[in-house]
Design an enzyme around this catalytic site. Structure first.
Site, PDB file in Angstrom:
ATOM      1  N   HIS A   1      59.314  64.835  62.388  1.00 46.62           N
ATOM      2  CA  HIS A   1      59.018  64.298  63.925  1.00 46.62           C
ATOM      3  C   HIS A   1      60.496  65.012  64.742  1.00 46.62           C
ATOM      4  O   HIS A   1      60.835  64.318  65.694  1.00 46.62           O
ATOM      5  CB  HIS A   1      59.096  63.181  63.805  1.00 46.62           C
ATOM      6  CG  HIS A   1      58.752  62.433  65.179  1.00 46.62           C
ATOM      7  ND1 HIS A   1      58.648  61.179  65.732  1.00 46.62           N
ATOM      8  CD2 HIS A   1      57.617  63.005  66.028  1.00 46.62           C
ATOM      9  CE1 HIS A   1      57.966  61.090  66.951  1.00 46.62           C
ATOM     10  NE2 HIS A   1      57.450  62.162  66.991  1.00 46.62           N
TER      11      HIS A   1
ATOM     12  N   ASP B   1      65.866  53.821  61.278  1.00 48.59           N
ATOM     13  CA  ASP B   1      66.100  54.706  62.424  1.00 48.59           C
ATOM     14  C   ASP B   1      66.042  53.906  63.839  1.00 48.59           C
ATOM     15  O   ASP B   1      66.597  54.406  64.590  1.00 48.59           O
ATOM     16  CB  ASP B   1      64.793  55.799  62.517  1.00 48.59           C
ATOM     17  CG  ASP B   1      63.609  55.355  62.422  1.00 48.59           C
ATOM     18  OD1 ASP B   1      63.222  53.692  62.693  1.00 48.59           O
ATOM     19  OD2 ASP B   1      62.617  55.898  62.919  1.00 48.59           O
ATOM     20  N   ASN B   2      65.616  52.684  63.733  1.00 44.95           N
ATOM     21  CA  ASN B   2      65.811  51.789  64.748  1.00 44.95           C
ATOM     22  C   ASN B   2      65.199  50.504  64.670  1.00 44.95           C
ATOM     23  O   ASN B   2      64.821  50.174  63.246  1.00 44.95           O
ATOM     24  CB  ASN B   2      64.662  52.272  65.979  1.00 44.95           C
ATOM     25  CG  ASN B   2      63.459  52.869  65.877  1.00 44.95           C
ATOM     26  OD1 ASN B   2      63.279  53.805  65.838  1.00 44.95           O
ATOM     27  ND2 ASN B   2      62.508  51.834  65.177  1.00 44.95           N
TER      28      ASN B   2
ATOM     29  N   LYS C   1      62.626  47.667  68.953  1.00 41.40           N
ATOM     30  CA  LYS C   1      62.683  49.167  69.435  1.00 41.40           C
ATOM     31  C   LYS C   1      62.311  49.700  70.549  1.00 41.40           C
ATOM     32  O   LYS C   1      61.580  48.702  71.324  1.00 41.40           O
ATOM     33  CB  LYS C   1      61.783  49.720  68.248  1.00 41.40           C
ATOM     34  CG  LYS C   1      61.127  51.196  68.399  1.00 41.40           C
ATOM     35  CD  LYS C   1      60.056  51.430  67.531  1.00 41.40           C
ATOM     36  CE  LYS C   1      59.799  53.116  67.729  1.00 41.40           C
ATOM     37  NZ  LYS C   1      58.373  53.287  66.831  1.00 41.40           N
TER      38      LYS C   1
ATOM     39  N   ARG D   1      66.926  60.741  64.466  1.00 41.70           N
ATOM     40  CA  ARG D   1      66.844  61.461  63.589  1.00 41.70           C
ATOM     41  C   ARG D   1      67.805  62.869  63.720  1.00 41.70           C
ATOM     42  O   ARG D   1      68.463  63.474  63.167  1.00 41.70           O
ATOM     43  CB  ARG D   1      65.549  62.120  63.239  1.00 41.70           C
ATOM     44  CG  ARG D   1      64.791  60.832  62.295  1.00 41.70           C
ATOM     45  CD  ARG D   1      63.217  60.866  62.592  1.00 41.70           C
ATOM     46  NE  ARG D   1      62.827  59.459  62.246  1.00 41.70           N
ATOM     47  CZ  ARG D   1      62.442  59.057  60.891  1.00 41.70           C
ATOM     48  NH1 ARG D   1      62.275  59.905  59.918  1.00 41.70           N
ATOM     49  NH2 ARG D   1      62.253  57.975  60.963  1.00 41.70           N
TER      50      ARG D   1
ATOM     51  N   HIS E   1      56.924  51.913  59.481  1.00 39.49           N
ATOM     52  CA  HIS E   1      56.226  52.264  60.716  1.00 39.49           C
ATOM     53  C   HIS E   1      54.726  52.052  60.564  1.00 39.49           C
ATOM     54  O   HIS E   1      54.345  52.111  59.428  1.00 39.49           O
ATOM     55  CB  HIS E   1      56.423  53.937  60.984  1.00 39.49           C
ATOM     56  CG  HIS E   1      56.164  54.303  62.471  1.00 39.49           C
ATOM     57  ND1 HIS E   1      54.704  54.180  62.955  1.00 39.49           N
ATOM     58  CD2 HIS E   1      56.864  54.594  63.471  1.00 39.49           C
ATOM     59  CE1 HIS E   1      54.771  54.560  64.198  1.00 39.49           C
ATOM     60  NE2 HIS E   1      56.030  54.925  64.332  1.00 39.49           N
TER      61      HIS E   1
ATOM     62  N   ASP F   1      61.838  53.476  58.544  1.00 38.10           N
ATOM     63  CA  ASP F   1      61.176  53.738  60.017  1.00 38.10           C
ATOM     64  C   ASP F   1      60.644  52.238  60.323  1.00 38.10           C
ATOM     65  O   ASP F   1      60.022  51.419  59.928  1.00 38.10           O
ATOM     66  CB  ASP F   1      59.808  54.523  59.641  1.00 38.10           C
ATOM     67  CG  ASP F   1      59.699  55.465  61.113  1.00 38.10           C
ATOM     68  OD1 ASP F   1      60.060  54.912  62.177  1.00 38.10           O
ATOM     69  OD2 ASP F   1      59.047  56.219  60.950  1.00 38.10           O
ATOM     70  N   ASP F   2      61.409  51.961  61.725  1.00 41.54           N
ATOM     71  CA  ASP F   2      60.909  50.853  62.222  1.00 41.54           C
ATOM     72  C   ASP F   2      61.355  49.563  61.482  1.00 41.54           C
ATOM     73  O   ASP F   2      60.821  48.423  61.580  1.00 41.54           O
ATOM     74  CB  ASP F   2      59.764  50.647  62.676  1.00 41.54           C
ATOM     75  CG  ASP F   2      59.337  51.669  63.765  1.00 41.54           C
ATOM     76  OD1 ASP F   2      60.050  52.331  64.059  1.00 41.54           O
ATOM     77  OD2 ASP F   2      57.979  51.578  64.032  1.00 41.54           O
TER      78      ASP F   2
ATOM     79  N   CYS G   1      62.820  57.095  67.140  1.00 38.65           N
ATOM     80  CA  CYS G   1      62.770  57.587  65.845  1.00 38.65           C
ATOM     81  C   CYS G   1      63.361  59.011  66.121  1.00 38.65           C
ATOM     82  O   CYS G   1      64.132  59.294  65.493  1.00 38.65           O
ATOM     83  CB  CYS G   1      61.378  57.859  64.996  1.00 38.65           C
ATOM     84  SG  CYS G   1      60.120  58.000  66.070  1.00 38.65           S
TER      85      CYS G   1
ATOM     86  N   LYS H   1      58.679  62.128  56.460  1.00 39.04           N
ATOM     87  CA  LYS H   1      58.676  62.284  58.202  1.00 39.04           C
ATOM     88  C   LYS H   1      59.685  63.247  58.554  1.00 39.04           C
ATOM     89  O   LYS H   1      60.765  63.073  58.354  1.00 39.04           O
ATOM     90  CB  LYS H   1      58.817  60.946  58.930  1.00 39.04           C
ATOM     91  CG  LYS H   1      58.544  60.924  60.350  1.00 39.04           C
ATOM     92  CD  LYS H   1      58.762  59.494  60.969  1.00 39.04           C
ATOM     93  CE  LYS H   1      58.950  59.514  62.372  1.00 39.04           C
ATOM     94  NZ  LYS H   1      58.742  58.113  62.797  1.00 39.04           N
TER      95      LYS H   1
END
Length: 740
Positions: free
Chosen positions: A134, A333-334, A394, A78, A227, A36-37, A74, A132
């Site tokens: 989301h 994810d980014n 991001k 996903r 993240h 994540d991130d 995110c 996660k």
């Protein structure tokens, strides 16, 4: 007609047993790991100095992609990852926190886009998700659901993790399957979410292979790392002390050189200039450098800690003897996040309210960074270093937001140590996995015609490093930022929030020759730029991008028009047996007047928390201590306290706090006992959109504490009959519209 025959007795009957779906013989187990991130240049195998030996070993056993792209946020990534379709087309333009009332902006994934889990389960796989999610609308994550967008509603057999977009790593709001659970241990007992998720994944794989050794599984492991909040055990934090004192300029240059050495960027690739607002490290005052370095240390420690626990999972596969037939996909994810602001911050909710944490507040919490009392995020300079050698971050459609690491390891199928430069996108991951396992996306599922798959399989690249890409075009959009890639060219427009889209300046890059988007050819090739801009509008129309919307998610989430949303109400009655009400379902107390009445029965000496909402970032809590009523409200590091001026005797009472709005994000709070004033009126400022990430509970302050003025948890020892919350209609327009 069903095979078999039912006669009068078993002697004249022919039995028949329905056959469950069966995957093809030898179909692999599949593990999808989502970071994540984590920017393009943040892993060791992509040039970073951060110790990620497990991920580096995965890359050494498989292939690394250097031209892999995602969406800049995110939830959309996903949604695309799990469906193989573009994110607007399935309804996830932004985050699952908001439904803007348009087809591409529902904050949910349409059931006309089956997920990878749904397809594989229909094929005979078992499917497990950890970490996660989301992807469920946040106002649908309470105990009343609906549950159709929770993991079990989208094809997973089991789930353990968190439904929100962010989680405290020491105090997560956990969900197991379709119900909320408490963490198994406390931070004082050594708890950390990453370890917990991997423990659960290992146990799940053991269960699966013990009972069904020949049946394949899908394991979706979506880590909280990296993240914000960046949190790691102290031993990992210590490993990075002083490692970033040289600053982001030096680190970026080293990563850039290392990337060329590793072959993940072409020789001659330019290192992008500093993004707007990123100052040269040497120009920062000493105390700002101390805070910035410490925030980056926490991120690096979190990544190494995550890598160590992924090592446990892969070692477990080796122990079971299943690694050779396991397809492992690891991606981010980014790109790295700009949400820490120019200085970085120690309060992750501040960004969501449009506030900046003052440097003095960050400095005062220097020794808390990385631990359970701090939600830290690094400043822009470190975010750009995370995206080395690229521009922006991001949320943006420049490469820093959308070019991400991707590793695919499948022994016997992916040549060891391969580097692949074909352009691909996150919508290509599900088609690749389906291709590998021998399954297809159905044309209809459960009576619903399915959207076509927009991605293509990347499997052709495994054995053909020089094969031309099978992609021709991919659009991007986020917060009004726009871009399109077509046959090696990329047009991209950065959008200033609140300005006219017609004023956006489009840039043009030939990515085959300009990996880091440093040489704008818009003036030299207006013909190509004009063609690409027109193509973007066509693709945007095709995939439900419109209307363009540059509001942030907090502004969009403040408007709940759906008649089914529990946040439309102004009056709430809560009972002590309730489970935690998640943040996306709590009463909208922000920037408005409200009253909380707790009906209780007291004995002499009873005390404890009556109602608490929030966490270390911000929250409010009504509690009884020392025989008197107290209320604390805090946000962005400022704490306001209202103390009762008289004892509350034993008996039945209504204990109240009344907050009266006196202006934008301002008010006065006072206490009452049985309707009689019990304190002075204390002035305070209030949160604009969000007060804290964690939800609301009665009778205790569980998980990340709202207040430090009482013992951890501080469970109420009396009896709570009910708590009433009444909201006034005196908020700003965004709040008024909630109830229109």
């Amino acid at each position: 007609m069903t095979p078999g025959h039912v006669g009068r007795t078993y002697r004249d009957s022919t039995p028949w047993w329905p056959q469950p779906p069966t995957p093809r013989e030898g179909a692999p187990d599949v593990i999808v790991i989502v970071l994540d991130d984590v920017g393009f240049g943040s892993l060791g195998c992509y040039g970073s100095e951060i110790a990620t030996p497990t991920m580096d070993a995965l890359a050494a056993s498989g292939v690394r992609y250097t031209n892999f792209h995602v969406t800049p946020l995110c939830s959309p990534t996903r949604a695309s990852l799990l469906t193989g379709r573009n994110h607007h087309a399935v309804g996830m333009s932004l985050l699952s926190n908001a439904d803007s009332g348009f087809p591409g902006k529902r904050g949910t994934v349409t059931h006309r886009a089956a997920t990878l889990a749904e397809v594989l389960r229909d094929t005979g796989y078992n499917t497990y998700a950890f970490g996660k999610w989301h992807l469920a609308p946040m106002d649908q994550t309470s105990a009343i659901g609906p549950y159709d967008q929770w993991p079990l509603g989208r094809g997973f057999d089991r789930y353990y993790g968190f439904l929100e977009g962010i989680s405290d790593q020491y105090h997560p709001e956990l969900v197991q399957d379709n119900h909320r659970v408490e963490p198994p241990r406390t931070p004082e007992e050594g708890y950390h979410l990453t370890e917990d998720l991997v423990d659960r994944a290992i146990a799940c794989v053991s269960d699966h292979k013990s009972v069904g050794p020949d049946k394949p599984y899908l394991l979706y492991l979506a880590m909280g790392a990296g993240h914000a909040p960046h949190q790691a055990p102290e031993e990992y934090l210590r490993r990075y002390r002083g490692r970033y004192d040289e600053g982001w300029d030096v680190i970026r240059q080293r990563r850039h050189a290392r990337q060329i050495e590793l072959g993940v960027i072409p020789p001659g690739t330019a290192l992008a200039p500093r993004n707007d607002g990123v100052r040269p490290w040497d120009e920062l005052p000493g105390d700002e450098r101390r805070v910035a370095a410490r925030l980056q240390e926490a991120f690096a420690a979190m990544m190494e800690h995550t890598d160590a626990h992924l090592a446990r999972l892969l070692a477990h596969l080796d122990r079971l003897g299943t690694r050779e037939n396991t397809l492992v996909v690891l991606l981010s994810d980014n790109g790295a996040s700009q949400e820490g602001g120019p200085l970085g911050n120690t309060n992750s909710i501040a960004y969501e309210n449009g506030a900046e944490v003052p440097h003095a507040d960050n400095l005062a919490r220097l020794d808390e960074i990385g631990g359970p009392r701090c939600h830290g995020n690094y400043p822009w300079g470190w975010a750009q270093a995370g995206n080395t050698p690229l521009k922006r971050y991001k949320q943006n459609t420049h490469a820093g937001g959308v070019r991400a690491p991707l590793i695919v390891s499948w022994p016997g199928h992916t040549p060891p140590g391969g580097v692949r430069g074909q352009f691909h996108h996150v919508i290509d991951v599900t088609p690749t996995i389906l291709d590998a396992v021998g399954a297809e996306m159905p044309a209809t599922r459960q009576g619903l015609a399915q959207l076509p798959v927009h991605g293509v399989s990347m499997r052709y690249t495994f054995d053909a490093p020089a094969a031309p890409t099978r992609r021709t075009t991919q659009y991007f959009e986020m917060y009004g930022h726009r871009a399109i890639w077509h046959e090696g060219w990329k047009a991209v427009a950065y959008h200033e929030r609140g300005t006219s889209y017609d004023d956006d300046r489009w840039e043009l890059y030939h990515l085959d020759d300009d990996f880091s988007e440093c040489h704008d050819l818009a003036a030299e090739r207006p013909d190509v730029l004009h063609e690409l801009i027109g193509r973007w509008w066509s693709e945007a129309d095709r995939y439900d991008v419109f209307p363009l919307d540059d509001r942030n998610f907090a502004e969009r989430a403040a408007r709940y028009h759906s008649a089914a949303s529990p946040r439309r109400r102004r009056s709430f009655v809560l009972y002590p047996e309730l489970s935690r009400i998640p943040g996306g379902v709590t009463p909208l107390i922000y920037d408005r007047s409200y009253r909380i009445d707790a009906e209780v029965r007291l004995r002499a000496g009873d005390e404890g928390v009556l109602l608490s909402q929030g966490d270390v970032n911000g929250g409010h809590v009504l509690y009884l201590a020392g025989g008197r009523l107290h209320y604390e409200y805090h946000h962005h590091g400022t704490r306001y306290r209202v103390h009762g001026d008289r004892d509350v005797p034993p008996g039945e009472h209504t204990l109240s706090v009344v907050l009266t709005r006196t202006g934008p994000c301002q008010g006065v709070a006072s206490l009452a006992v049985d309707g009689r004033p019990a304190s002075a009126k204390e002035p305070l400022t209030t949160a604009r959109y969000l007060i804290g990430w964690q939800g609301l509970v009665l009778g205790r302050d569980a998980l990340s504490p709202v207040s430090w003025d009482y013992p951890r948890g501080f469970a109420f020892t009396g009896v709570i009959d009910r708590v009433r919350i009444e909201l006034d209609d005196d908020g700003p327009e965004t709040v008024h519209e909630t109830f229109d």
